[in-house]
Design a protein around this motif. Sequence first.
Motif, short mmCIF file in Angstrom:
data_model
loop_
_atom_site.label_atom_id
_atom_site.label_comp_id
_atom_site.label_asym_id
_atom_site.label_seq_id
_atom_site.Cartn_x
_atom_site.Cartn_y
_atom_site.Cartn_z
N LEU A 71 4.68 -0.07 11.80
CA LEU A 71 4.89 -0.67 10.48
C LEU A 71 3.73 -0.20 9.61
N ASP A 72 3.99 0.76 8.75
CA ASP A 72 2.93 1.39 7.96
C ASP A 72 3.04 0.89 6.52
N ALA A 73 2.20 -0.07 6.19
CA ALA A 73 2.26 -0.66 4.86
C ALA A 73 1.45 0.16 3.88
N THR A 74 2.06 0.54 2.79
CA THR A 74 1.34 1.24 1.72
C THR A 74 0.70 0.25 0.75
N GLY A 75 1.01 -1.01 0.94
CA GLY A 75 0.43 -2.09 0.13
C GLY A 75 0.98 -3.41 0.65
N GLY A 76 0.18 -4.46 0.65
CA GLY A 76 0.65 -5.73 1.19
C GLY A 76 0.43 -5.81 2.69
#
Length: 299
Positions: A71-76
Amino acid sequence: DSDNLRFKLGDSSGNGGYLELYSEAEASTAMIRSYAISDVQAYFTAGNVGIGTNDPSTLLELEATTPEITLDATGGHPAINFDVADASDTAVLNFKLNTATKGYIEYDFDDVANNELMVFEVGGSKRMHIKGDGNIGIGTSIPEGSLHIESSVANDPDLIIRQAHATNEQEGGNIYFDCGELDGFLSDDVTIGELVFRSWDDTDENWLSAAYIRGSMDGNGANDNMPGKLQFYTNDGSSSATLRMTIKENGRVGIGTDSPKGNLQIIDASSSAYLQLQGASGAYGANMNFWADAGEDAT
Protein backbone atom coordinates in the motif's frame (compact mmCIF):
# COMPACT_ATOMS: atom_id res chain seq x y z
CA ASP A 1 -18.73 -19.78 -30.08
CA SER A 2 -20.86 -20.98 -27.14
CA ASP A 3 -18.07 -23.08 -25.63
CA ASN A 4 -15.15 -20.69 -25.73
CA LEU A 5 -15.74 -16.95 -25.84
CA ARG A 6 -12.63 -14.81 -26.22
CA PHE A 7 -12.07 -11.06 -26.22
CA LYS A 8 -8.68 -10.23 -27.72
CA LEU A 9 -6.60 -7.30 -26.46
CA GLY A 10 -3.67 -7.21 -28.89
CA ASP A 11 -2.41 -9.87 -31.25
CA SER A 12 0.04 -12.78 -31.33
CA SER A 13 2.66 -10.97 -33.36
CA GLY A 14 2.86 -8.19 -30.83
CA ASN A 15 2.57 -10.53 -27.84
CA GLY A 16 -0.62 -8.70 -26.83
CA GLY A 17 -2.70 -9.64 -23.80
CA TYR A 18 -6.01 -11.45 -23.66
CA LEU A 19 -9.13 -11.25 -21.55
CA GLU A 20 -10.57 -14.74 -21.97
CA LEU A 21 -14.18 -15.60 -21.07
CA TYR A 22 -15.15 -19.25 -20.87
CA SER A 23 -18.61 -20.76 -21.08
CA GLU A 24 -20.39 -22.91 -18.47
CA ALA A 25 -18.31 -25.87 -19.65
CA GLU A 26 -15.24 -24.06 -18.26
CA ALA A 27 -16.84 -23.26 -14.83
CA SER A 28 -17.62 -19.69 -15.89
CA THR A 29 -13.98 -18.70 -15.52
CA ALA A 30 -12.39 -15.54 -16.86
CA MET A 31 -8.66 -14.90 -17.02
CA ILE A 32 -6.27 -12.06 -17.73
CA ARG A 33 -2.98 -13.21 -19.24
CA SER A 34 -0.13 -12.25 -21.50
CA TYR A 35 0.07 -13.88 -24.90
CA ALA A 36 1.63 -17.15 -23.70
CA ILE A 37 -0.94 -19.37 -21.95
CA SER A 38 1.64 -20.12 -19.23
CA ASP A 39 1.73 -16.43 -18.27
CA VAL A 40 -1.75 -16.29 -16.80
CA GLN A 41 -1.84 -13.49 -14.18
CA ALA A 42 -5.37 -13.46 -12.80
CA TYR A 43 -8.41 -15.76 -12.73
CA PHE A 44 -12.02 -14.87 -11.93
CA THR A 45 -14.00 -17.99 -11.05
CA ALA A 46 -17.20 -18.66 -9.12
CA GLY A 47 -17.07 -15.18 -7.61
CA ASN A 48 -13.45 -15.61 -6.38
CA VAL A 49 -10.34 -13.90 -7.70
CA GLY A 50 -7.01 -15.70 -7.99
CA ILE A 51 -3.73 -13.99 -8.74
CA GLY A 52 -1.08 -16.57 -9.56
CA THR A 53 -3.57 -19.43 -9.05
CA ASN A 54 -6.45 -20.74 -11.16
CA ASP A 55 -8.28 -22.26 -8.19
CA PRO A 56 -8.91 -19.51 -5.60
CA SER A 57 -10.78 -20.80 -2.54
CA THR A 58 -11.56 -17.36 -1.08
CA LEU A 59 -12.73 -14.03 -2.44
CA LEU A 60 -9.10 -13.07 -3.14
CA GLU A 61 -6.15 -15.46 -3.18
CA LEU A 62 -2.57 -14.59 -4.11
CA GLU A 63 -0.01 -17.27 -4.92
CA ALA A 64 3.70 -16.78 -5.61
CA THR A 65 7.07 -17.80 -4.21
CA THR A 66 7.15 -14.69 -2.00
CA PRO A 67 3.87 -12.81 -2.46
CA GLU A 68 3.70 -9.24 -1.19
CA ILE A 69 1.00 -6.61 -0.96
CA THR A 70 2.11 -2.98 -1.00
CA LEU A 71 0.00 0.00 0.00
CA ASP A 72 2.01 2.95 -1.30
CA ALA A 73 0.45 6.19 -0.15
CA THR A 74 1.42 9.32 -2.05
CA GLY A 75 -0.32 11.34 0.66
CA GLY A 76 -2.35 10.51 3.75
CA HIS A 77 -2.36 7.20 5.58
CA PRO A 78 -2.81 3.77 3.91
CA ALA A 79 -5.16 1.42 5.75
CA ILE A 80 -6.54 -2.10 5.78
CA ASN A 81 -10.03 -2.26 7.26
CA PHE A 82 -11.85 -5.13 8.94
CA ASP A 83 -15.52 -4.08 8.95
CA VAL A 84 -18.06 -6.41 10.61
CA ALA A 85 -21.83 -6.12 10.55
CA ASP A 86 -22.67 -6.91 14.18
CA ALA A 87 -21.12 -6.48 17.65
CA SER A 88 -21.27 -10.24 18.17
CA ASP A 89 -18.88 -10.80 15.24
CA THR A 90 -15.08 -11.08 15.26
CA ALA A 91 -12.34 -10.00 12.87
CA VAL A 92 -9.32 -12.31 12.45
CA LEU A 93 -5.87 -12.08 10.87
CA ASN A 94 -4.59 -15.67 10.48
CA PHE A 95 -1.02 -16.96 10.11
CA LYS A 96 -0.92 -20.42 8.49
CA LEU A 97 1.57 -23.16 7.63
CA ASN A 98 0.36 -25.35 4.74
CA THR A 99 -3.26 -24.33 5.45
CA ALA A 100 -2.95 -25.09 9.21
CA THR A 101 -3.43 -22.06 11.46
CA LYS A 102 -0.37 -21.51 13.69
CA GLY A 103 -1.32 -18.15 15.12
CA TYR A 104 -3.73 -15.27 14.73
CA ILE A 105 -4.79 -11.84 15.91
CA GLU A 106 -8.49 -11.66 16.67
CA TYR A 107 -10.68 -8.70 17.58
CA ASP A 108 -13.83 -9.57 19.53
CA PHE A 109 -16.44 -6.84 19.25
CA ASP A 110 -18.97 -6.06 21.98
CA ASP A 111 -21.83 -3.64 22.60
CA VAL A 112 -19.85 -2.35 25.60
CA ALA A 113 -16.53 -0.81 24.48
CA ASN A 114 -14.69 -1.79 27.70
CA ASN A 115 -15.57 -5.46 27.10
CA GLU A 116 -14.09 -5.59 23.61
CA LEU A 117 -11.00 -7.77 23.33
CA MET A 118 -7.98 -8.18 21.08
CA VAL A 119 -6.55 -11.70 21.27
CA PHE A 120 -3.06 -12.85 20.23
CA GLU A 121 -2.53 -16.59 19.66
CA VAL A 122 0.96 -18.07 19.14
CA GLY A 123 1.90 -21.75 18.91
CA GLY A 124 -1.69 -22.92 19.22
CA SER A 125 -2.37 -21.08 22.50
CA LYS A 126 -3.81 -17.68 23.33
CA ARG A 127 -0.90 -15.75 24.84
CA MET A 128 -2.08 -12.16 25.29
CA HIS A 129 -5.37 -10.28 25.60
CA ILE A 130 -5.94 -6.52 25.44
CA LYS A 131 -9.31 -5.41 26.80
CA GLY A 132 -11.24 -2.38 25.71
CA ASP A 133 -10.61 -0.76 29.10
CA GLY A 134 -6.86 -0.83 28.38
CA ASN A 135 -5.96 -3.74 30.68
CA ILE A 136 -3.45 -6.26 29.26
CA GLY A 137 -3.50 -9.94 30.20
CA ILE A 138 -0.63 -12.34 29.52
CA GLY A 139 -1.84 -15.88 30.21
CA THR A 140 -5.32 -14.66 31.15
CA SER A 141 -8.31 -13.40 29.16
CA ILE A 142 -9.70 -11.35 32.08
CA PRO A 143 -6.89 -9.02 33.20
CA GLU A 144 -7.70 -7.38 36.54
CA GLY A 145 -5.12 -4.61 36.26
CA SER A 146 -3.19 -2.54 33.74
CA LEU A 147 -0.84 -5.55 33.32
CA HIS A 148 -1.89 -8.99 34.58
CA ILE A 149 0.51 -11.94 34.12
CA GLU A 150 -0.81 -15.41 34.96
CA SER A 151 0.48 -18.97 34.52
CA SER A 152 -0.68 -22.44 35.59
CA VAL A 153 2.85 -23.83 35.21
CA ALA A 154 4.80 -24.55 38.42
CA ASN A 155 7.34 -21.87 39.44
CA ASP A 156 5.92 -19.48 36.84
CA PRO A 157 5.41 -16.76 35.80
CA ASP A 158 8.73 -14.94 35.82
CA LEU A 159 9.35 -11.27 35.16
CA ILE A 160 12.93 -10.68 34.03
CA ILE A 161 14.58 -7.28 33.71
CA ARG A 162 18.06 -7.83 32.29
CA GLN A 163 20.77 -5.37 31.33
CA ALA A 164 23.00 -7.09 28.77
CA HIS A 165 25.39 -4.29 27.81
CA ALA A 166 28.73 -5.50 26.51
CA THR A 167 30.68 -2.99 28.58
CA ASN A 168 31.50 -3.82 32.20
CA GLU A 169 30.31 -1.75 35.18
CA GLN A 170 26.97 -0.85 33.58
CA GLU A 171 24.01 -0.27 35.88
CA GLY A 172 20.99 -2.57 35.71
CA GLY A 173 17.32 -1.83 35.07
CA ASN A 174 14.80 -0.23 37.38
CA ILE A 175 11.19 -0.55 38.48
CA TYR A 176 9.54 2.80 39.17
CA PHE A 177 6.46 3.60 41.22
CA ASP A 178 5.54 7.14 40.16
CA CYS A 179 2.84 9.10 41.93
CA GLY A 180 2.26 12.83 41.87
CA GLU A 181 -0.10 15.72 41.35
CA LEU A 182 -0.23 17.77 38.17
CA ASP A 183 -0.20 21.10 39.99
CA GLY A 184 1.27 20.57 43.43
CA PHE A 185 3.05 18.14 45.74
CA LEU A 186 2.00 15.02 47.62
CA SER A 187 1.02 15.37 51.27
CA ASP A 188 2.31 13.52 54.30
CA ASP A 189 1.53 9.78 54.51
CA VAL A 190 0.23 9.48 50.92
CA THR A 191 1.04 6.00 49.55
CA ILE A 192 3.27 6.11 46.44
CA GLY A 193 3.34 2.38 45.76
CA GLU A 194 3.17 -1.10 47.30
CA LEU A 195 4.84 -4.42 46.61
CA VAL A 196 2.18 -6.91 47.74
CA PHE A 197 2.43 -10.69 48.31
CA ARG A 198 -1.02 -12.32 48.26
CA SER A 199 -2.45 -15.84 48.47
CA TRP A 200 -5.87 -17.25 47.58
CA ASP A 201 -8.51 -17.74 50.28
CA ASP A 202 -10.44 -20.71 48.91
CA THR A 203 -13.26 -20.33 51.44
CA ASP A 204 -14.09 -16.67 50.84
CA GLU A 205 -12.76 -16.88 47.28
CA ASN A 206 -10.62 -13.78 47.32
CA TRP A 207 -6.97 -12.80 47.55
CA LEU A 208 -5.50 -11.99 50.98
CA SER A 209 -2.29 -10.11 51.69
CA ALA A 210 0.35 -12.26 53.37
CA ALA A 211 2.91 -9.45 53.36
CA TYR A 212 3.66 -6.21 51.61
CA ILE A 213 6.13 -3.34 51.46
CA ARG A 214 4.72 0.17 51.21
CA GLY A 215 6.52 3.29 50.07
CA SER A 216 4.86 6.55 51.10
CA MET A 217 5.45 10.18 51.90
CA ASP A 218 6.97 11.01 55.30
CA GLY A 219 6.12 14.68 55.26
CA ASN A 220 4.78 17.15 52.74
CA GLY A 221 6.52 17.32 49.39
CA ALA A 222 8.10 20.52 48.12
CA ASN A 223 10.56 21.72 45.50
CA ASP A 224 13.68 19.51 45.65
CA ASN A 225 12.28 17.94 48.84
CA MET A 226 10.46 14.60 48.75
CA PRO A 227 10.61 12.92 52.21
CA GLY A 228 9.72 9.25 52.11
CA LYS A 229 9.47 6.15 54.29
CA LEU A 230 9.29 2.39 53.85
CA GLN A 231 6.92 0.23 55.87
CA PHE A 232 6.95 -3.56 56.12
CA TYR A 233 3.77 -5.53 56.84
CA THR A 234 3.26 -9.25 57.60
CA ASN A 235 0.20 -11.36 58.32
CA ASP A 236 0.29 -13.55 61.46
CA GLY A 237 -2.82 -15.52 60.50
CA SER A 238 -5.71 -13.12 60.03
CA SER A 239 -7.60 -11.41 57.23
CA SER A 240 -5.13 -8.53 56.96
CA ALA A 241 -1.44 -7.76 57.41
CA THR A 242 0.01 -5.74 60.31
CA LEU A 243 2.72 -3.08 60.26
CA ARG A 244 5.95 -4.55 61.69
CA MET A 245 8.76 -2.20 60.75
CA THR A 246 9.16 1.38 59.54
CA ILE A 247 12.21 3.11 58.07
CA LYS A 248 11.69 6.84 58.39
CA GLU A 249 12.88 9.62 56.08
CA ASN A 250 15.73 10.38 58.52
CA GLY A 251 16.92 6.75 58.53
CA ARG A 252 15.49 5.85 61.94
CA VAL A 253 14.12 2.31 62.20
CA GLY A 254 11.09 1.42 64.26
CA ILE A 255 10.07 -2.16 65.02
CA GLY A 256 6.60 -2.24 66.54
CA THR A 257 6.34 1.53 66.13
CA ASP A 258 6.05 3.88 63.18
CA SER A 259 7.55 6.81 65.13
CA PRO A 260 11.00 5.68 66.33
CA LYS A 261 12.68 8.10 68.74
CA GLY A 262 16.19 6.85 68.01
CA ASN A 263 18.18 5.20 65.25
CA LEU A 264 16.54 1.92 66.34
CA GLN A 265 13.53 1.61 68.59
CA ILE A 266 11.81 -1.68 69.39
CA ILE A 267 8.39 -1.77 71.03
CA ASP A 268 6.43 -4.90 71.90
CA ALA A 269 3.04 -4.67 73.59
CA SER A 270 3.64 -7.94 75.42
CA SER A 271 5.45 -8.05 78.77
CA SER A 272 8.09 -10.43 77.42
CA ALA A 273 9.66 -8.09 74.90
CA TYR A 274 13.43 -8.50 74.59
CA LEU A 275 16.33 -8.33 72.15
CA GLN A 276 18.19 -11.60 71.73
CA LEU A 277 21.73 -11.98 70.37
CA GLN A 278 22.81 -15.57 69.86
CA GLY A 279 25.82 -17.21 68.32
CA ALA A 280 25.72 -19.89 65.66
CA SER A 281 23.94 -23.15 66.64
CA GLY A 282 22.93 -21.68 69.99
CA ALA A 283 26.51 -21.32 71.18
CA TYR A 284 27.51 -18.54 73.53
CA GLY A 285 29.78 -15.79 72.35
CA ALA A 286 27.44 -13.21 70.77
CA ASN A 287 28.39 -9.68 71.78
CA MET A 288 26.86 -6.24 71.82
CA ASN A 289 29.46 -3.49 71.54
CA PHE A 290 28.90 0.18 72.34
CA TRP A 291 31.21 2.57 70.53
CA ALA A 292 31.58 6.32 71.03
CA ASP A 293 33.81 9.06 69.69
CA ALA A 294 36.75 10.10 71.85
CA GLY A 295 35.67 12.04 74.92
CA GLU A 296 32.04 10.84 74.83
CA ASP A 297 30.17 8.15 76.76
CA ALA A 298 28.86 4.96 75.23
CA THR A 299 25.65 3.78 76.91
